[in-house]
Enzyme design. Structure first.
Site: not given
Ligand code: ADP
Length: 353
Positions: A73-74, A118, A226, A167
């Protein structure tokens, strides 16, 4: 400037600490849509909406991102900003305490930029109301003074794109949800998509990993990038200390044994949750709060981290009366002899219809 309006000078909440906290993750974060693996529908749709907004020279419509933690998401929020060629400001709802905190950010965003919140389901009601007008009319109402002399001032805002991530979509009020023009539900990744992510991350951090090890790592990553990236870093440690620096199948088997996870990505606490429901609650139903106390896990991590994957793998069900394990959970724990008729029957019906 009066104290009433001092938020116009900016807010200390918008520090970069949100990103600095996990430097390793930032290195691996894809910067543009072409590097974002999986989620083909989201990628295609966002690509079209971003291109159209850019060509019109407008801010992208507000985007709502839903999905368990670690699914991107981030990452997607910063990709949107990069693809739009615009700035991004990031915060999370628990960091926004008073209306002044939110007003401070909103009045300082630049035209067509991205503002990422977030955990938006944790936004306080007074802030949520301010956000409604900001999202719809690009204005905020600000009360100056107190008592009978108080008056409301309308402050115009630059056009911006709000990206809200959660989430727990069910906990976001419908007036807020309906103000997002673009809704994206991010799903767990399959093994091929995770394998691509692992290969990309391995080349960025400079570790060699063979094909068999990539697939094994993808299998035990709970469908979550992650976790895949985190395990990759741990496997690299094992490969450097116990091997020749290359991650192969042997290193993976040894590492997951040491880390207490299995090839399905399940860890001891997953099995503990299922075992507790079986042994203490006859397979369920049991309420989330009771369960969280029984297994000694915070309710947030139970609901956000453990349950979605156990549900996706078919070990657990959420019913209106609480959580229930499935026959598959009894099999996983080698407790087939304890399956109650109701659960066995439920399972049979599931296969018949
Ligand atoms: P969330 O915000 O949903 O908790 P993040 O965007 O922080 O998740 O993602 C966590 C890690 O996973 C990031 O550091 C990123 O490198 C990796 N990641 C997430 N989605 C992808 C994707 N579709 N392709 C490549 N790497 C990804």
């Amino acid at each position: 400037m009066s104290e009433d309006l001092d938020f116009l000078q900016g807010s200390s909440i918008m520090s970069t600490s949100f990103q600095d906290a996990d430097n390793q993750e930032n290195i691996l974060r894809p910067k543009f849509l072409k590097d974002f693996q999986g989620q083909p529908r989201i990628k295609e749709n966002l690509g079209v909406f971003i291109k159209a907004a850019r060509e019109r020279g407008e801010a992208l419509d507000h985007v709502f991102l839903i999905g368990p933690p670690g699914l991107g998401k981030t990452t997607l929020a910063s990709i949107v900003a990069n693809e739009m060629g615009s700035e991004i400001r990031m915060t999370s709802a628990p960091a926004l305490d008073k209306p002044k905190d939110l007003a401070g950010i909103l009045t300082n965003v630049s035209e067509n930029s991205v503002f990422f919140i977030d955990e938006i389901h944790r936004l306080k009601p007074a802030l949520e109301e301010m956000l409604y007008i900001a999202m719809e009319d690009f204005e905020i109402d600000w009360v100056i003074g107190q008592g009978p002399s108080a008056r409301t001032m309308r402050i115009p805002l630059p056009h911006f794109t709000l990206i809200g991530a959660t989430t727990k979509a069910g906990m976001v009020s419908s007036p807020l949800q309906t103000r997002f023009g673009i809704n994206c539900r991010i799903d767990f990744y399959d093994e091929t998509e995770l394998s691509n992510i692992i290969r990309r991350s391995a080349s960025i951090i400079g570790v060699q990993i063979d094909d068999e090890a990539v697939l094994l790592l993808a299998k035990c990553s709970r469908g979550t990038p992650r976790i895949a990236n985190r395990l990759l870093r741990r496997f690299r440690d094992f490969a450097e200390v116990n091997g020749n620096g290359v991650i192969d199948a042997n290193i993976v088997y040894k590492s997951i044994k040491n880390l207490g996870i299995d090839l399905n990505g399940l860890e001891e606490q997953d099995r503990n949750i299922l075992r507790t429901i079986i042994e203490f609650y006859g397979g369920g139903p049991v309420g989330a709060e009771t369960l969280s106390i029984s297994v000694g896990e915070a309710i947030e991590s139970l609901e956000d981290f453990y349950e979605p994957y156990l549900i996706q793998k078919g070990y657990l069900k959420r019913t209106p009366r609480g959580r229930m394990v499935t026959a598959k959970a009894y099999e996983l724990l080698h407790m087939e002899d304890k399956i109650p008729y109701s659960i066995k029957n439920d399972n049979l019906q599931g296969t018949l219809f």
